[in-house]
Design a protein around this motif. Structure first.
Motif, PDB file in Angstrom:
ATOM      1  N   ARG A 143      -0.339   3.262  -7.761  1.00 29.53           N
ATOM      2  CA  ARG A 143      -1.098   3.110  -6.632  1.00 29.53           C
ATOM      3  C   ARG A 143      -1.911   2.735  -6.203  1.00 29.53           C
ATOM      4  O   ARG A 143      -2.448   1.874  -6.960  1.00 29.53           O
ATOM      5  N   ILE A 144      -2.420   2.612  -5.230  1.00 27.02           N
ATOM      6  CA  ILE A 144      -3.670   2.354  -4.301  1.00 27.02           C
ATOM      7  C   ILE A 144      -4.717   2.655  -3.679  1.00 27.02           C
ATOM      8  O   ILE A 144      -3.948   3.505  -3.576  1.00 27.02           O
ATOM      9  N   ALA A 145      -5.926   2.611  -4.112  1.00 31.88           N
ATOM     10  CA  ALA A 145      -7.203   3.348  -4.036  1.00 31.88           C
ATOM     11  C   ALA A 145      -8.253   2.991  -3.317  1.00 31.88           C
ATOM     12  O   ALA A 145      -8.588   1.753  -4.272  1.00 31.88           O
ATOM     13  N   GLY A 146      -9.267   3.537  -2.805  1.00 31.54           N
ATOM     14  CA  GLY A 146     -10.376   2.960  -2.648  1.00 31.54           C
ATOM     15  C   GLY A 146     -10.958   3.319  -1.424  1.00 31.54           C
ATOM     16  O   GLY A 146     -10.107   4.640  -0.824  1.00 31.54           O
ATOM     17  N   THR A 147     -12.069   2.600  -0.782  1.00 30.00           N
ATOM     18  CA  THR A 147     -12.783   3.132   0.486  1.00 30.00           C
ATOM     19  C   THR A 147     -12.382   2.227   1.369  1.00 30.00           C
ATOM     20  O   THR A 147     -12.347   1.558   0.853  1.00 30.00           O
ATOM     21  N   VAL A 148     -12.554   3.380   2.448  1.00 28.98           N
ATOM     22  CA  VAL A 148     -13.567   2.133   3.729  1.00 28.98           C
ATOM     23  C   VAL A 148     -14.626   2.174   4.340  1.00 28.98           C
ATOM     24  O   VAL A 148     -15.099   3.024   4.695  1.00 28.98           O
ATOM     25  N   GLU A 199      -5.481  -7.582   2.122  1.00 25.68           N
ATOM     26  CA  GLU A 199      -5.750  -7.703   1.240  1.00 25.68           C
ATOM     27  C   GLU A 199      -4.959  -7.654  -0.183  1.00 25.68           C
ATOM     28  O   GLU A 199      -3.490  -7.612   0.220  1.00 25.68           O
ATOM     29  N   THR A 200      -4.370  -9.025  -0.826  1.00 18.83           N
ATOM     30  CA  THR A 200      -3.067  -9.079  -1.566  1.00 18.83           C
ATOM     31  C   THR A 200      -3.767  -8.722  -2.603  1.00 18.83           C
ATOM     32  O   THR A 200      -4.650  -9.018  -3.040  1.00 18.83           O
ATOM     33  N   VAL A 201      -3.002  -7.753  -3.901  1.00 18.65           N
ATOM     34  CA  VAL A 201      -3.263  -6.712  -4.739  1.00 18.65           C
ATOM     35  C   VAL A 201      -1.563  -7.502  -5.102  1.00 18.65           C
ATOM     36  O   VAL A 201      -0.910  -7.347  -5.113  1.00 18.65           O
ATOM     37  N   THR A 202      -2.073  -7.207  -6.515  1.00 19.79           N
ATOM     38  CA  THR A 202      -0.918  -7.077  -7.384  1.00 19.79           C
ATOM     39  C   THR A 202      -0.836  -5.392  -8.394  1.00 19.79           C
ATOM     40  O   THR A 202      -2.054  -4.907  -8.356  1.00 19.79           O
ATOM     41  N   VAL A 203       0.443  -4.864  -7.980  1.00 17.31           N
ATOM     42  CA  VAL A 203       0.489  -3.725  -8.700  1.00 17.31           C
ATOM     43  C   VAL A 203       0.456  -3.698  -9.907  1.00 17.31           C
ATOM     44  O   VAL A 203       2.111  -4.328  -9.896  1.00 17.31           O
ATOM     45  N   ALA A 204       0.829  -2.502 -11.248  1.00 16.73           N
ATOM     46  CA  ALA A 204       1.565  -2.747 -12.162  1.00 16.73           C
ATOM     47  C   ALA A 204       1.724  -1.367 -12.502  1.00 16.73           C
ATOM     48  O   ALA A 204       1.362   0.055 -11.709  1.00 16.73           O
ATOM     49  N   ALA A 205       3.559  -1.458 -12.690  1.00 17.97           N
ATOM     50  CA  ALA A 205       3.488   0.498 -12.911  1.00 17.97           C
ATOM     51  C   ALA A 205       2.231   0.521 -13.712  1.00 17.97           C
ATOM     52  O   ALA A 205       2.502   0.414 -15.044  1.00 17.97           O
ATOM     53  N   ALA A 259      -0.356   2.277 -13.189  1.00 18.19           N
ATOM     54  CA  ALA A 259      -1.561   1.669 -13.102  1.00 18.19           C
ATOM     55  C   ALA A 259      -2.015   2.523 -11.380  1.00 18.19           C
ATOM     56  O   ALA A 259      -0.933   2.313 -10.191  1.00 18.19           O
ATOM     57  N   VAL A 260      -3.893   1.628 -11.730  1.00 16.74           N
ATOM     58  CA  VAL A 260      -4.156   2.409 -10.079  1.00 16.74           C
ATOM     59  C   VAL A 260      -4.711   0.956  -9.954  1.00 16.74           C
ATOM     60  O   VAL A 260      -5.374   0.367 -10.288  1.00 16.74           O
ATOM     61  N   VAL A 261      -4.479   0.666  -8.480  1.00 12.29           N
ATOM     62  CA  VAL A 261      -5.682  -0.411  -8.375  1.00 12.29           C
ATOM     63  C   VAL A 261      -6.813   0.150  -7.367  1.00 12.29           C
ATOM     64  O   VAL A 261      -6.309   0.497  -6.072  1.00 12.29           O
ATOM     65  N   THR A 262      -7.745  -0.417  -7.229  1.00  8.45           N
ATOM     66  CA  THR A 262      -8.965  -0.068  -6.196  1.00  8.45           C
ATOM     67  C   THR A 262      -9.267  -1.073  -5.190  1.00  8.45           C
ATOM     68  O   THR A 262      -9.804  -2.051  -5.527  1.00  8.45           O
ATOM     69  N   LEU A 263      -9.237  -0.633  -4.330  1.00  7.49           N
ATOM     70  CA  LEU A 263     -10.180  -1.223  -3.229  1.00  7.49           C
ATOM     71  C   LEU A 263     -11.235  -1.126  -2.673  1.00  7.49           C
ATOM     72  O   LEU A 263     -11.412   0.034  -2.106  1.00  7.49           O
TER      73      LEU A 263
END
Length: 86
Positions: free
Chosen positions: A3-8, A63-69, A71-75
């Motif tokens: 998942r990718i989660a975060g705020t704008v 933004e370029t991110v690396t997502v792991a199975a 896991a959650v990437v926070t932006l």
């Protein structure tokens, strides 16, 4: 998948931005930020992903991110006003 989660927020004021389209390039995955600027994109394939945030009147941010199975990437995305020409 992960998942990718975060705020704008607004680059100038730091205020949360609602109704920003946040999408993962080359996939059908995306979300729209809520009133607090928050978003969550589920089902993102593991590996490298390019996240694009855009809203009318604001310059898009990538933004370029690396997502792991599993896991959650926070932006934390900050959008600035777009230069306009009449």
């Amino acid at each position: 998948t992960g998942r990718i989660a975060g705020t704008v927020t607004a680059a100038e004021s730091g205020a949360p931005l609602a109704d920003v389209v946040v999408r993962v390039e080359a996939t059908p995955r995306g979300a729209i930020s809520d009133a607090a600027g928050g978003f969550t994109i589920a089902g993102v394939p593991a590996g490298r992903a390019v996240v694009v945030a855009s809203r009318v009147g604001l310059a898009a941010q990538r933004e370029t991110v690396t997502v792991a199975a599993g896991a959650v990437v926070t932006l934390r995305l900050r959008l600035a006003a777009a230069a306009t020409t009449i």
